[in-house]
Design a protein around this motif. Structure first.
Motif, short mmCIF file in Angstrom:
data_model
loop_
_atom_site.label_atom_id
_atom_site.label_comp_id
_atom_site.label_asym_id
_atom_site.label_seq_id
_atom_site.Cartn_x
_atom_site.Cartn_y
_atom_site.Cartn_z
N UNK A 116 3.43 13.66 -10.00
CA UNK A 116 2.71 14.15 -9.54
C UNK A 116 1.81 12.99 -8.90
N UNK A 117 2.34 11.90 -8.23
CA UNK A 117 2.10 11.22 -6.95
C UNK A 117 2.55 11.55 -5.97
N UNK A 118 3.56 12.62 -5.83
CA UNK A 118 4.39 13.60 -5.02
C UNK A 118 3.06 14.75 -4.66
N UNK A 119 2.76 15.18 -5.40
CA UNK A 119 1.97 16.28 -4.98
C UNK A 119 0.12 15.25 -4.86
N UNK A 120 -0.54 14.62 -5.00
CA UNK A 120 -1.56 14.12 -5.16
C UNK A 120 -1.81 12.90 -4.12
N UNK A 121 -1.18 11.90 -3.89
CA UNK A 121 -1.49 11.18 -3.68
C UNK A 121 -0.87 11.24 -2.11
N UNK A 122 -0.51 11.97 -1.19
CA UNK A 122 -0.10 12.10 -0.27
C UNK A 122 -1.52 12.47 0.95
N UNK A 123 -2.09 13.31 0.43
CA UNK A 123 -3.95 13.57 0.49
C UNK A 123 -4.58 13.00 0.39
N UNK A 125 -4.95 9.66 -0.56
CA UNK A 125 -5.49 8.56 0.33
C UNK A 125 -4.84 8.52 1.08
N UNK A 126 -4.59 9.64 2.37
CA UNK A 126 -4.75 9.72 3.57
C UNK A 126 -5.92 9.82 3.74
N UNK A 127 -6.73 10.81 3.50
CA UNK A 127 -8.31 11.19 3.55
C UNK A 127 -9.17 10.21 3.16
N UNK A 128 -8.72 9.10 2.22
CA UNK A 128 -9.50 8.14 2.05
C UNK A 128 -9.07 6.49 2.56
N UNK A 129 -7.85 6.48 3.51
CA UNK A 129 -7.51 5.80 4.62
C UNK A 129 -8.86 6.62 6.35
N UNK A 130 -8.98 7.76 5.97
CA UNK A 130 -9.62 8.33 7.10
C UNK A 130 -10.49 7.94 7.09
N UNK A 208 6.58 10.41 4.47
CA UNK A 208 6.65 9.17 4.75
C UNK A 208 5.52 8.85 5.75
N UNK A 209 5.89 10.14 6.60
CA UNK A 209 4.68 9.79 8.14
C UNK A 209 3.22 9.38 7.68
N UNK A 210 3.18 9.78 7.06
CA UNK A 210 1.52 9.79 6.77
C UNK A 210 0.98 8.11 5.77
N UNK A 211 2.11 7.78 4.66
CA UNK A 211 1.79 7.21 3.98
C UNK A 211 1.71 5.25 4.77
N UNK A 212 3.24 6.04 5.78
CA UNK A 212 3.28 4.41 7.14
C UNK A 212 2.20 4.23 7.49
N UNK A 213 1.09 5.14 7.85
CA UNK A 213 0.24 5.73 9.20
C UNK A 213 -0.86 4.96 8.22
N UNK A 214 -0.80 4.81 6.66
CA UNK A 214 -2.39 4.62 5.51
C UNK A 214 -2.27 2.76 5.42
N UNK A 215 -0.56 2.70 5.38
CA UNK A 215 -0.16 1.28 5.24
C UNK A 215 -0.34 0.58 6.29
N UNK A 216 -0.11 0.97 7.55
CA UNK A 216 -0.19 0.35 8.68
C UNK A 216 -1.52 -0.05 9.19
N UNK A 217 -2.18 1.12 8.43
CA UNK A 217 -3.75 0.70 8.81
C UNK A 217 -4.18 0.00 8.35
#
Length: 305
Positions: A116-123, A125-130, A208-217
């Motif tokens: 479920x983490x793989x299927x959902x948090x990808x979107x 968390x990214x939207x949340x950080x934006x 990984x690309x998106x999660x690294x962007x979220x984490x570093x931001x």
């Protein structure tokens, strides 16, 4: 002699006789316009407009999905590339994905949670950080968004040039497709939704690309220590998840990280600085030239209707 005028960010006085700067052109109103001036206005961070951002992100993700899923699914090449990646990792001594996959799969609640983490948090968390950057760091938003867009754009090139099967689809392997085994929902990588997504676009990993962007931001601009720690933990957890669910190799993650480096280079080249080094609040409060032009076209179309 003509009157002398002074032009600042806040005020601009009219001139009685226009002057032409080198390389510039004079508009009917007597003002000087130069390509350099237009470029500076385009680059200047401005307060984002919510309607423009929603439209841009929706259109960009639709385009990304369309292109990614229209890349030919070259099964034979993708499987051959997977064997090649696996051989490289064995040579490097880092081919432990299968052990991680089997170990985590033995703990049902853990692997189901990872599915479920793989299927959902990808979107999510990214939207949340934006949204967070948009709301609390508007001066840095456009530059941070450009990093994400450039990262995703160059990933499409990787999908086209290097089709790659994920570990769970390798021929003769004993990797476990954890979504199929535990019948979890939400992932387009396998199960009933697998025909809606290109199955052979594992390199680079945008998880990984998106999660690294979220984490570093978050790490770069957050003030609370706990938020900065969570920012670093998020891509680390994502790395474990993509390997445990047999959706990616370690080297896919390396590819995603390289795409992010490219994204930061593009953003720094355009804005002259990394996102977190820009002012928190933009100096220019007027509409961005691109969004202003789009809004004028919409108004003209409505007036003609």
């Amino acid at each position: 002699m003509g009157e002398v005028s002074v032009k600042t960010l806040d005020t601009r006085t009219d001139v009685s006789s226009p002057a032409v700067s080198e390389g510039g052109t004079v508009s009917p109103g007597g003002s000087t316009r130069s390509p350099r001036g237009l470029l500076d206005r385009l680059r200047a961070p401005r307060r984002p407009r919510i309607w423009f951002e929603v439209l841009l992100i929706a259109l960009s993700y639709w385009t990304y999905s369309l292109i990614r899923n229209s890349v030919p699914e070259e099964k034979a090449a993708a499987l051959a590339n997977a064997d090649w990646i696996w051989d490289i990792e064995n040579t490097l001594g880092i081919a432990v994905e299968r052990s991680v996959n089997h170990a985590v799969d033995s703990v049902t609640w853990l692997i189901v949670g990872m599915n479920y983490y793989y299927a959902t948090l990808h979107f999510i968390v990214t939207i949340g950080v934006l949204v967070w950057i948009y709301r609390f760091h508007p001066g840095r938003y456009a530059a941070a968004r450009l990093v994400l867009f450039a990262t995703t754009g160059v990933a499409l090139v990787g999908y086209y040039l290097f089709p790659l099967a994920p570990p769970r689809l390798m021929n003769g392997s004993t990797f476990i497709d954890t979504v199929l085994k535990h019948r979890t929902w939400g992932s387009m990588a396998s199960g009933d939704l697998k025909h809606m997504s290109n199955q052979y676009a594992a390199m680079p990993s945008m998880h990984i690309g998106w999660s690294l962007w979220c984490g570093l931001t978050v790490f770069a601009v957050a003030s609370a220590p706990w938020a900065r720690i969570l920012g670093l933990l998020y891509p680390a957890a994502t790395l474990v998840v993509i390997v445990a669910t047999a959706n990616h190799f370690w080297l896919d993650a390396a590819g995603g990280a390289l795409c992010l480096v490219f994204g930061y280079l593009v953003s720094r080249t355009w804005y002259g600085s990394l996102p977190h080094r820009l002012p928190r609040h933009p100096l220019h409060t007027g509409p961005h030239p691109a969004s202003a032009a789009l809004l004028r076209r919409v108004r003209r179309a409505r007036s003609r209707a």
